[in-house]
Design an enzyme around this catalytic site. Structure first.
Site, short mmCIF file in Angstrom:
data_model
loop_
_atom_site.label_atom_id
_atom_site.label_comp_id
_atom_site.label_asym_id
_atom_site.label_seq_id
_atom_site.Cartn_x
_atom_site.Cartn_y
_atom_site.Cartn_z
N ASP A 111 -8.78 -68.77 16.44
CA ASP A 111 -9.51 -68.85 15.16
C ASP A 111 -10.93 -69.38 15.31
O ASP A 111 -11.68 -69.44 14.34
CB ASP A 111 -8.77 -69.78 14.18
N LYS B 168 -10.95 -72.56 6.61
CA LYS B 168 -10.84 -71.11 6.82
C LYS B 168 -9.67 -70.64 5.97
O LYS B 168 -8.56 -71.18 6.07
CB LYS B 168 -10.58 -70.86 8.32
O1 C5P Z 1 -5.08 -69.39 19.79
P1 C5P Z 1 -4.43 -70.64 19.34
O2 C5P Z 1 -4.31 -71.66 20.43
O3 C5P Z 1 -5.03 -71.23 18.11
O4 C5P Z 1 -2.95 -70.25 18.92
C1 C5P Z 1 -1.96 -71.21 18.66
C2 C5P Z 1 -0.61 -70.57 18.76
O5 C5P Z 1 -0.43 -69.65 17.68
C3 C5P Z 1 -0.38 -69.77 20.00
O6 C5P Z 1 0.10 -70.56 21.05
C4 C5P Z 1 0.66 -68.76 19.56
O7 C5P Z 1 1.94 -69.35 19.55
C5 C5P Z 1 0.30 -68.52 18.11
N1 C5P Z 1 -0.54 -67.30 17.92
C6 C5P Z 1 0.05 -66.06 18.04
N2 C5P Z 1 -0.71 -64.93 17.87
C7 C5P Z 1 -2.02 -65.03 17.55
C8 C5P Z 1 -2.63 -66.29 17.41
C9 C5P Z 1 -1.85 -67.43 17.61
O8 C5P Z 1 1.24 -65.93 18.31
N3 C5P Z 1 -2.72 -63.91 17.37
#
Ligand code: C5P
Length: 305
Positions: free
Chosen positions: A154, A12
């Site tokens: 994602d 990605k």
């Molecule tokens: O959603 P995901 O588990 O992949 O996100 C990993 C980390 O990335 C989250 O715990 C957060 O710290 C950060 N994140 C964020 N804002 C987003 C997506 C991810 O702060 N929109």
């Protein structure tokens, strides 16, 4: 005959990523343009002998260049995706006779881990798409997208697997206008970066929104011109944690035919955009001689529409 299907889990690539705010739950508001391609993990799904009488979920096996960097991460996201789909199918009483536990998911890990190109998210999405076909569940792509939100911000975009504008925390998706075909070179310096750590280093969280997206991108230079007016707001934060990101960008910019070089996601992978695959392949050869310890991969973008 033994049935086996193989699904690609492509990288990605965030062509642009603006962080426009921080929410009370700690997540960030984003506006990001995403494409897929350049390189991919491969997921094969096949029947296997039942491991043990107590096994209730599919088995996972991992191999490939970056398998040893994964630890339990593959098990976590790949298995989580499989269990999520299995549970949904059971809840929907779709199939009572599917031997879920007699399924082997084999992951060929070709993408660097924790590298800003959504390897884990793309693997999870490919598992959802692949098992939906393998188990003949018949869920629509949009149903899979909705289901996948719980696996990570994602994952829904990776389920859609085509160029999108993602907003909110990254889960609200809108297809981008048709993009011109182009080639990509990915460069990774070999350091895993944790996404939360990169967000934590971000100084300004309320940045400007993406520039208005044109209704058409006639050719690569019009796309590149538009991208020049956008940014990856996480780039300076990632460079603080991993100065080699700047090296990746400098090397990419100095290869012939590189139209634009930028970091993807929370890094540390950087990408260069090239008009032709030949230019990208030549850039790969040049970069491999200049920075032989880095992971360098040329490829094409995927345009599925
Ligand atoms: O959603 P995901 O588990 O992949 O996100 C990993 C980390 O990335 C989250 O715990 C957060 O710290 C950060 N994140 C964020 N804002 C987003 C997506 C991810 O702060 N929109």
């Amino acid at each position: 005959m033994c049935r086996k299907i193989t699904v690609l889990a492509p990288a990605k690539i965030n062509l642009a990523l603006h962080v426009t705010g921080r929410r009370p739950d700690g997540f960030h508001e984003l506006e990001t343009c995403v494409i897929f391609g350049g390189a991919a993990d491969r997921i094969s799904i096949s029947h296997c002998e039942l491991d043990s009488a107590t096994s209730t979920s599919p088995r996972i096996s991992v191999h490939g260049r970056f398998a040893d960097k994964l630890g339990n991460a593959a098990d976590n996201i790949v298995l989580k995706a499989a269990v999520l789909l299995m549970q949904q199918a059971k809840d929907d009483s779709l199939v009572s006779s599917v031997p879920f536990c007699e399924t082997l998911i084999s992951l060929d890990k070709r993408l660097p881990v924790a590298s800003g190109i959504g390897g884990g998210s793309s693997d999870a999405a490919a598992v959802l798409r692949g098992l939906n076909e393998f188990w003949e569940l018949g869920y629509s792509p949009s149903k899979l997208e909705v289901m996948s939100v719980s696996l990570g911000s994602d994952v829904p975009m990776c389920v859609r697997n085509m160029p999108v504008l993602a907003t909110g925390t990254g889960t609200e998706l809108e297809n981008l206008p048709d993009l011109p075909d182009f080639a990509i070179v990915l460069v990774h310096p070999g350091f895993a970066l944790s996404t939360p750590d990169v967000f934590a280093k971000l100084v300004e969280k309320n940045n400007t929104r993406l520039p208005v997206i044109p209704e058409v991108f006639g050719d690569l230079s019009s796309l590149a011109n538009w991208l020049e007016t956008a940014r990856n707001d996480l780039e300076p934060a990632a460079i603080k944690l991993c100065p080699e990101v700047r090296m990746c960008l400098d090397h990419l910019k100095q290869t012939g035919g590189c139209t634009l070089a930028r970091m993807s996601g929370s890094g540390a992978t950087c990408f260069g955009i090239f008009e032709t695959r030949l230019q990208a392949d030549r850039a790969q050869v040049k970069l491999m001689s200049e920075i032989p310890d880095y992971w360098i991969q040329s490829g094409s973008m995927i345009s599925l529409r």
